[in-house]
Motif scaffolding. Structure first.
Motif, PDB file in Angstrom:
ATOM      1  N   ALA A   1       0.832  -1.202   0.000  1.00 23.29           N
ATOM      2  CA  ALA A   1       0.000   0.000   0.000  1.00 23.29           C
ATOM      3  C   ALA A   1       0.866   1.251   0.000  1.00 23.29           C
ATOM      4  O   ALA A   1       0.522   2.259  -0.634  1.00 23.29           O
ATOM      5  N   ARG A   2       1.993   1.191   0.675  1.00 21.08           N
ATOM      6  CA  ARG A   2       2.878   2.353   0.758  1.00 21.08           C
ATOM      7  C   ARG A   2       3.353   2.789  -0.620  1.00 21.08           C
ATOM      8  O   ARG A   2       3.307   3.975  -0.961  1.00 21.08           O
ATOM      9  N   THR A   3       3.818   1.842  -1.435  1.00 20.12           N
ATOM     10  CA  THR A   3       4.329   2.229  -2.756  1.00 20.12           C
ATOM     11  C   THR A   3       3.199   2.635  -3.689  1.00 20.12           C
ATOM     12  O   THR A   3       3.362   3.564  -4.494  1.00 20.12           O
ATOM     13  N   ASN A   4       2.062   1.972  -3.590  1.00 22.45           N
ATOM     14  CA  ASN A   4       0.949   2.331  -4.454  1.00 22.45           C
ATOM     15  C   ASN A   4       0.484   3.759  -4.172  1.00 22.45           C
ATOM     16  O   ASN A   4       0.198   4.530  -5.095  1.00 22.45           O
ATOM     17  N   ARG A   5       0.445   4.121  -2.911  1.00 22.06           N
ATOM     18  CA  ARG A   5      -0.040   5.460  -2.562  1.00 22.06           C
ATOM     19  C   ARG A   5       1.021   6.522  -2.823  1.00 22.06           C
ATOM     20  O   ARG A   5       0.701   7.681  -3.069  1.00 22.06           O
ATOM     21  N   SER A   6       2.269   6.108  -2.795  1.00 19.57           N
ATOM     22  CA  SER A   6       3.338   7.026  -3.194  1.00 19.57           C
ATOM     23  C   SER A   6       3.257   7.329  -4.687  1.00 19.57           C
ATOM     24  O   SER A   6       3.427   8.470  -5.119  1.00 19.57           O
ATOM     25  N   LYS A   7       2.964   6.306  -5.462  1.00 22.63           N
ATOM     26  CA  LYS A   7       2.813   6.480  -6.906  1.00 22.63           C
ATOM     27  C   LYS A   7       1.592   7.324  -7.238  1.00 22.63           C
ATOM     28  O   LYS A   7       1.658   8.209  -8.098  1.00 22.63           O
ATOM     29  N   SER A   8       0.460   7.038  -6.580  1.00 20.13           N
ATOM     30  CA  SER A   8      -0.802   7.734  -6.811  1.00 20.13           C
ATOM     31  C   SER A   8      -1.149   7.669  -8.301  1.00 20.13           C
ATOM     32  O   SER A   8      -1.189   6.590  -8.881  1.00 20.13           O
ATOM     33  N   ASP A   9      -1.376   8.824  -8.934  1.00 16.68           N
ATOM     34  CA  ASP A   9      -1.762   8.822 -10.348  1.00 16.68           C
ATOM     35  C   ASP A   9      -0.651   9.365 -11.242  1.00 16.68           C
ATOM     36  O   ASP A   9      -0.906   9.842 -12.342  1.00 16.68           O
ATOM     37  N   GLN A  10       0.588   9.274 -10.770  1.00 20.20           N
ATOM     38  CA  GLN A  10       1.723   9.833 -11.515  1.00 20.20           C
ATOM     39  C   GLN A  10       2.210   8.895 -12.622  1.00 20.20           C
ATOM     40  O   GLN A  10       2.096   7.674 -12.508  1.00 20.20           O
ATOM     41  N   ASP A  11       2.765   9.482 -13.661  1.00 20.01           N
ATOM     42  CA  ASP A  11       3.356   8.689 -14.739  1.00 20.01           C
ATOM     43  C   ASP A  11       4.870   8.605 -14.532  1.00 20.01           C
ATOM     44  O   ASP A  11       5.406   9.189 -13.584  1.00 20.01           O
ATOM     45  N   PRO A  12       5.593   7.889 -15.389  1.00 16.00           N
ATOM     46  CA  PRO A  12       7.038   7.698 -15.169  1.00 16.00           C
ATOM     47  C   PRO A  12       7.883   8.964 -15.213  1.00 16.00           C
ATOM     48  O   PRO A  12       9.061   8.918 -14.839  1.00 16.00           O
ATOM     49  N   ALA A  13       7.328  10.080 -15.646  1.00 17.23           N
ATOM     50  CA  ALA A  13       8.069  11.334 -15.576  1.00 17.23           C
ATOM     51  C   ALA A  13       8.200  11.816 -14.137  1.00 17.23           C
ATOM     52  O   ALA A  13       9.114  12.581 -13.813  1.00 17.23           O
ATOM     53  N   ASP A  14       7.288  11.345 -13.263  1.00 16.67           N
ATOM     54  CA  ASP A  14       7.251  11.835 -11.884  1.00 16.67           C
ATOM     55  C   ASP A  14       7.412  10.757 -10.824  1.00 16.67           C
ATOM     56  O   ASP A  14       7.614  11.075  -9.653  1.00 16.67           O
ATOM     57  N   TRP A  15       7.298   9.491 -11.209  1.00 17.50           N
ATOM     58  CA  TRP A  15       7.414   8.421 -10.201  1.00 17.50           C
ATOM     59  C   TRP A  15       7.943   7.155 -10.853  1.00 17.50           C
ATOM     60  O   TRP A  15       7.525   6.785 -11.956  1.00 17.50           O
ATOM     61  N   MET A  16       8.859   6.503 -10.128  1.00 19.54           N
ATOM     62  CA  MET A  16       9.349   5.180 -10.514  1.00 19.54           C
ATOM     63  C   MET A  16       9.421   4.318  -9.263  1.00 19.54           C
ATOM     64  O   MET A  16       9.555   4.839  -8.142  1.00 19.54           O
ATOM     65  N   PRO A  17       9.350   2.999  -9.407  1.00 17.70           N
ATOM     66  CA  PRO A  17       9.466   2.129  -8.236  1.00 17.70           C
ATOM     67  C   PRO A  17      10.751   2.399  -7.474  1.00 17.70           C
ATOM     68  O   PRO A  17      11.803   2.650  -8.091  1.00 17.70           O
ATOM     69  N   PRO A  18      10.700   2.370  -6.141  1.00 22.15           N
ATOM     70  CA  PRO A  18      11.904   2.650  -5.355  1.00 22.15           C
ATOM     71  C   PRO A  18      13.002   1.604  -5.505  1.00 22.15           C
ATOM     72  O   PRO A  18      14.170   1.902  -5.280  1.00 22.15           O
ATOM     73  N   ALA A  19      12.643   0.372  -5.895  1.00 23.29           N
ATOM     74  CA  ALA A  19      13.658  -0.663  -6.105  1.00 23.29           C
ATOM     75  C   ALA A  19      14.256  -0.490  -7.499  1.00 23.29           C
ATOM     76  O   ALA A  19      13.544  -0.660  -8.499  1.00 23.29           O
ATOM     77  N   PRO A  20      15.538  -0.136  -7.621  1.00 26.27           N
ATOM     78  CA  PRO A  20      16.140   0.097  -8.939  1.00 26.27           C
ATOM     79  C   PRO A  20      15.968  -1.079  -9.898  1.00 26.27           C
ATOM     80  O   PRO A  20      15.762  -0.880 -11.104  1.00 26.27           O
ATOM     81  N   GLU A  21      16.038  -2.305  -9.362  1.00 24.35           N
ATOM     82  CA  GLU A  21      15.945  -3.481 -10.227  1.00 24.35           C
ATOM     83  C   GLU A  21      14.536  -3.673 -10.792  1.00 24.35           C
ATOM     84  O   GLU A  21      14.326  -4.501 -11.690  1.00 24.35           O
TER      85      GLU A  21
END
Length: 227
Positions: free
Chosen positions: A160-180
Motif C-alpha cells: 500500500a505504501r508504494t501504491n499510494r506514493s505512486k498515486s496517479d503519476q506517470d514515469p516522468a514523476d514516479w518510478m518504483p523505489p527498487a532500482p531493479e
C-alpha cells in the motif's frame, strides 16, 4: 413424401456449404487480436503523443472491483489478482476471505504475508488513463479496463505504501523505489498503454525514452491490443 422432404433438406444443406465457406463468410468473422512482441524503444515509438486532459474525471467512472473473471468463485477482481500473484497460496474462506499466503511487492521488493497490507495497483492509474483517452470510452470499456485480468501486467499486487506514493503519476514523476524493478515497470507501463490504445504526453514520452534508450534498452514489451 418423407423421401421428398429428405431430398429437399439435403439440397438446402448442400446449397449452404459454399455460402459458409465463401470469402464473405470468413470476412464476417471478428478478427482475433494478435499478441505483439517488440523492444521497449520500438514500443515507445508506437505511442501517440498529445496533451492530456483531466476534465470531468472522477474515480467512480471506472467501476471496480467487479465480480472478476470467474463469476462462480465468489471473489471479486481484487481477490482474484491476489490469488493469481501469491507466491504461497492463501487459504480461501467463506466470502472469499483470504488468510495466510505470501506475496512479493516488486515495486519495493518487500515480502508481504497479510493480504490486507497490499493494494492492487492499476499499472496505468485510472486518472492517467482518463487523461490519455479513456474519457472518450463507454462505461463498459472503462469497467473492463479497471478490472483487466486479460493481461498479467495491467493489475499488480504491491505494498500500500508504494501504491499510494505512486498515486496517479506517470514515469516522468514516479518510478518504483527498487532500482531493479524500474525496467520491468517501464515495459509494463508501455505495454498497458499500447494494449488499451492510450496516448502519452511530451514529458512522459521523454522520460520513457531515457529508459528505453539507456538502462532498459534490452527490455522486451509484450501486449495484446483490446478491441
Amino acid at each position: 413424401m418423407i423421401k421428398n422432404l429428405a431430398r429437399t433438406f439435403g439440397a438446402l444443406s448442400l446449397a449452404l456449404v459454399p455460402l459458409l465457406s465463401s470469402p464473405a463468410a470468413h470476412a464476417a468473422a471478428p478478427a482475433v487480436p494478435v499478441a505483439e512482441v517488440t523492444t521497449l524503444a520500438d514500443a515507445v515509438g508506437l505511442l501517440q503523443v498529445t496533451e492530456e486532459d483531466r476534465t470531468g474525471y472522477t474515480r467512480t467512472k471506472f467501476k471496480h472491483w467487479n465480480s472478476g473473471d470467474d463469476k462462480s468463485d465468489g471473489c471479486n477482481t481484487r481477490a482474484e489478482v491476489l490469488l493469481a500473484e501469491a507466491v504461497v497460496a492463501p487459504t480461501v474462506e467463506a466470502g472469499c476471505k483470504l488468510t495466510g499466503g505470501t506475496w512479493v511487492s516488486y515495486y519495493d521488493g518487500q515480502e508481504v504475508t497479510n493480504a490486507g497490507s497490499l493494494d492492487i495497483d492499476h499499472m496505468v492509474a485510472l486518472a492517467e488513463a482518463w487523461d490519455s483517452g479513456a474519457s472518450a470510452w463507454s462505461a463498459a470499456r472503462r469497467e473492463a479496463y479497471a478490472n483487466d485480468q486479460g493481461s498479467d501486467v495491467s493489475l499488480v499486487a504491491v505494498t500500500a505504501r508504494t501504491n499510494r506514493s505512486k498515486s496517479d503519476q506517470d514515469p516522468a514523476d514516479w518510478m518504483p523505489p527498487a532500482p531493479e524493478a524500474q525496467c520491468r515497470y517501464v515495459g509494463e507501463w508501455v505495454a498497458t498503454k499500447l494494449r488499451w490504445g492510450l496516448v502519452a504526453d511530451d514529458r512522459e514520452l521523454d522520460a520513457l525514452k531515457v529508459y528505453s534508450e539507456g538502462p532498459c534498452e534490452d527490455t522486451i514489451v509484450r501486449y495484446t491490443p483490446v478491441v
